[in-house]
Design an enzyme around this catalytic site. Structure first.
Site, PDB file in Angstrom:
ATOM      1  N   HIS A   1      23.060  64.569  28.176  1.00  0.00           N
ATOM      2  CA  HIS A   1      22.270  63.845  29.164  1.00  0.00           C
ATOM      3  C   HIS A   1      21.738  64.875  30.166  1.00  0.00           C
ATOM      4  CE1 HIS A   1      24.613  60.017  28.188  1.00  0.00           C
ATOM      5  NE2 HIS A   1      25.422  60.964  27.753  1.00  0.00           N
TER       6      HIS A   1
ATOM      7  N   GLN B   1      14.041  57.811  37.435  1.00  0.00           N
ATOM      8  CA  GLN B   1      14.723  59.079  37.183  1.00  0.00           C
ATOM      9  C   GLN B   1      14.031  59.802  36.037  1.00  0.00           C
ATOM     10  OE1 GLN B   1      19.141  59.468  37.509  1.00  0.00           O
ATOM     11  NE2 GLN B   1      19.042  59.679  35.304  1.00  0.00           N
TER      12      GLN B   1
ATOM     13  N   ARG C   1      20.723  49.737  39.716  1.00  0.00           N
ATOM     14  CA  ARG C   1      22.164  49.854  39.938  1.00  0.00           C
ATOM     15  C   ARG C   1      22.555  48.992  41.136  1.00  0.00           C
ATOM     16  NH1 ARG C   1      22.987  56.388  38.673  1.00  0.00           N
ATOM     17  NH2 ARG C   1      22.068  56.252  36.571  1.00  0.00           N
TER      18      ARG C   1
ATOM     19  N   CYS D   1      20.609  56.073  28.368  1.00  0.00           N
ATOM     20  CA  CYS D   1      21.251  56.655  27.190  1.00  0.00           C
ATOM     21  C   CYS D   1      21.459  55.669  26.026  1.00  0.00           C
ATOM     22  CB  CYS D   1      22.556  57.355  27.564  1.00  0.00           C
ATOM     23  SG  CYS D   1      23.495  56.611  28.885  1.00  0.00           S
TER      24      CYS D   1
ATOM     25  N   LYS E   1      30.289  66.986  33.329  1.00  0.00           N
ATOM     26  CA  LYS E   1      28.901  67.197  33.728  1.00  0.00           C
ATOM     27  C   LYS E   1      28.764  68.407  34.644  1.00  0.00           C
ATOM     28  CE  LYS E   1      29.256  64.046  37.699  1.00  0.00           C
ATOM     29  NZ  LYS E   1      28.609  62.969  38.460  1.00  0.00           N
TER      30      LYS E   1
ATOM     31  N   HIS F   1      17.517  62.880  27.126  1.00  0.00           N
ATOM     32  CA  HIS F   1      18.697  62.976  26.263  1.00  0.00           C
ATOM     33  C   HIS F   1      18.388  63.847  25.057  1.00  0.00           C
ATOM     34  CE1 HIS F   1      19.521  59.335  28.639  1.00  0.00           C
ATOM     35  NE2 HIS F   1      20.758  59.795  28.598  1.00  0.00           N
TER      36      HIS F   1
ATOM     37  N   ASP G   1      14.797  60.978  33.379  1.00  0.00           N
ATOM     38  CA  ASP G   1      15.937  60.944  32.467  1.00  0.00           C
ATOM     39  C   ASP G   1      15.585  61.629  31.145  1.00  0.00           C
ATOM     40  OD1 ASP G   1      18.521  60.301  31.999  1.00  0.00           O
ATOM     41  OD2 ASP G   1      18.247  58.139  31.904  1.00  0.00           O
TER      42      ASP G   1
END
Length: 455
Positions: free
Chosen positions: A279, A148, A130, A101, A232, A152, A150
């Site tokens: 997200h 991922q 992570r 992000c 979320k 946005h 991912d």
């Protein structure tokens, strides 16, 4: 097919698997599947750095709220201060990104934006890191390095409901196509540690509840389970042991746009407004999703994503049979290749050939154990016809939707050939299965239909 057939692990990099060609193929097929849908949902793929300065993570709030789960990196000459003549911040610490992000916020901010440009939707498959506790690591479901899907979405306030609804539809399309059955929706609300005001959180949670209510889908609420920057919606799949795994997620964020001072020109002259950030991830961690797929399909990956789609098994030791089998494998793997073309061939299917001297029963057993979707037997009888009419005796070996595939195979049936499925150590046939005699072109058509229907 087991997870071990896809990847290797090393104590030199705990929580970060080394993917074999077979595992790499599966992850790439999942990525390709999602990429094919992106244009329909207005997503544009981007590439962003793996490492950013500490100051970026301080701006985003991750350094204060997520630092323990990040890998800090010290660059050359870093002293935690500023030397004369050096660029400001050159001696800072760095952090490997745990999420995309902040980088996507930098992309949004890199150009002047108008209200007409919104929504802007970025997608990113960059690897994430992570710093999970060693005791929390678990196979492919909990890693330190993972990929991922991912994404946005930067949008106006009046676009939030539509964007969330379309993302929920995207999730449903993908999970339905993958035949994963029922999944759960769970709303996560404000946690104890958060950024922003209580009022902003209340507005964000209300927006998500309204979107869920209007979707007509059943959901429950997990109080205090939101991200530190916003509430979320998590999508959860349940494994065979009854354990829930979070896969997809949709998060509404009013905080990062404020922290990065994001803005766009409104329709009113000389006025600016701040976008809202959504997200979203459809599969979540591709590694975790692969493990869940293998469990859901009982180790039998669908043909379209399998690294073991078809293997040709030869009968007899004649050089002509072995050469013809290799030629057939090339034709099936590269169906669009032009005759005589040596370059720019696009491999379409994963086709192998077993030319060993083992018995056909042993070859079939090996093909089944490895997890091939189809196997095809080629012997002297198959070469009696002219090359364009020569056949392979094709059998469905391993597939989670066998009945659907058998219906496709039935369309090509010319004759049934009974082949030995397995052979004992004494050489006795223990049982038999029916094979379908197909030409190379028919076999190409069969595989193309299985692939295009995501079977």
């Amino acid at each position: 097919m087991a997870v071990a057939a896809l990847q290797s692990v090393s104590d030199q990099s705990p929580g970060s698997p080394l993917f074999l060609p077979s595992g790499t193929h599966v992850l790439q097929k999942l990525q390709a599947f999602l990429r094919a849908q992106y244009p329909s949902y207005g997503l544009q793929e981007v590439l962003t750095p793996t490492i950013y300065k500490k100051s970026l993570w301080e701006t985003s709030g991750h350094w204060d709220n997520y630092k323990d789960d990040m890998f800090a990196v010290v660059g050359r000459g870093a002293q935690g201060g500023q030397d004369p003549g050096r660029q400001i911040g050159e001696n800072e610490e760095y952090g490997l990104k745990p999420m995309n992000c902040p980088g996507h916020c930098l992309l949004f901010k890199s150009q002047k934006r108008s209200y007409k440009d919104l929504p802007i939707r970025y997608a990113d498959f960059s690897p994430l890191h992570r710093n999970e506790l060693s005791g929390a690591l678990s196979g492919l479901t909990r890693l330190r390095r993972f990929h991922q899907d991912d994404g946005h979405i930067f949008c106006r306030h009046d676009q939030i409901k539509q964007e969330i609804a379309e993302t929920l539809d995207f999730v449903h399309l993908v999970y339905q196509t993958l035949n994963l059955g029922a999944y759960k929706l769970r709303l996560g609300t404000r946690p104890e540690q958060f950024v922003g005001s209580v009022d902003e959180w209340g507005k964000a949670e209300t927006r998500l509840r309204l979107a869920l209510d209007e979707s007509g889908r059943v959901y429950d609420t997990n109080h205090g389970d939101g991200a530190f920057y916003g509430p979320k919606i998590d999508i959860l799949l349940t494994d065979a042991n009854g354990k829930d795994h979070q896969t997809a997620t949709i998060q509404l964020d009013f905080q990062l746009p404020k922290r990065f001072a994001l803005e766009y020109d409104t329709s009113a002259s000389n006025k600016k407004d701040m976008p809202v950030l959504i997200h979203r991830a459809i599969l979540g961690s591709l590694e975790r999703f692969t493990a869940l797929l293998l469990e859901s399909y009982n180790g039998k990956l669908p043909f379209w994503m399998s690294p073991y789609q078809l293997i040709i098994l030869t009968v007899g030791e004649k050089a002509s049979i072995r050469q013809r089998a290799l030629n057939m494998a090339q034709q099936l793997a590269f169906p669009d290749a032009r005759p005589g073309a040596q370059f720019l061939k696009a491999r379409k299917f994963m086709v192998d050939c077993d030319n060993s001297n083992q018995s056909i029963g042993k070859k079939i057993l090996d093909a089944r154990k490895k997890g091939y979707s189809l196997y095809a037997v080629v012997g002297e009888r198959n070469l009696e016809q002219p090359p364009d009419k020569q056949t392979l005796d094709v059998t469905l070996a391993s597939h989670p939707k066998e009945q659907d595939v058998q219906k496709i195979i039935e369309k090509f049936v010319q004759s049934r050939i009974w082949m030995s499925q397995s052979e004992s150590h004494e050489g006795k046939i223990t049982n038999k299965v029916a094979a379908t005699s197909l030409t190379v072109q028919q076999c190409q058509e069969l595989m193309t239909e299985m692939d295009s229907r995501f079977l």
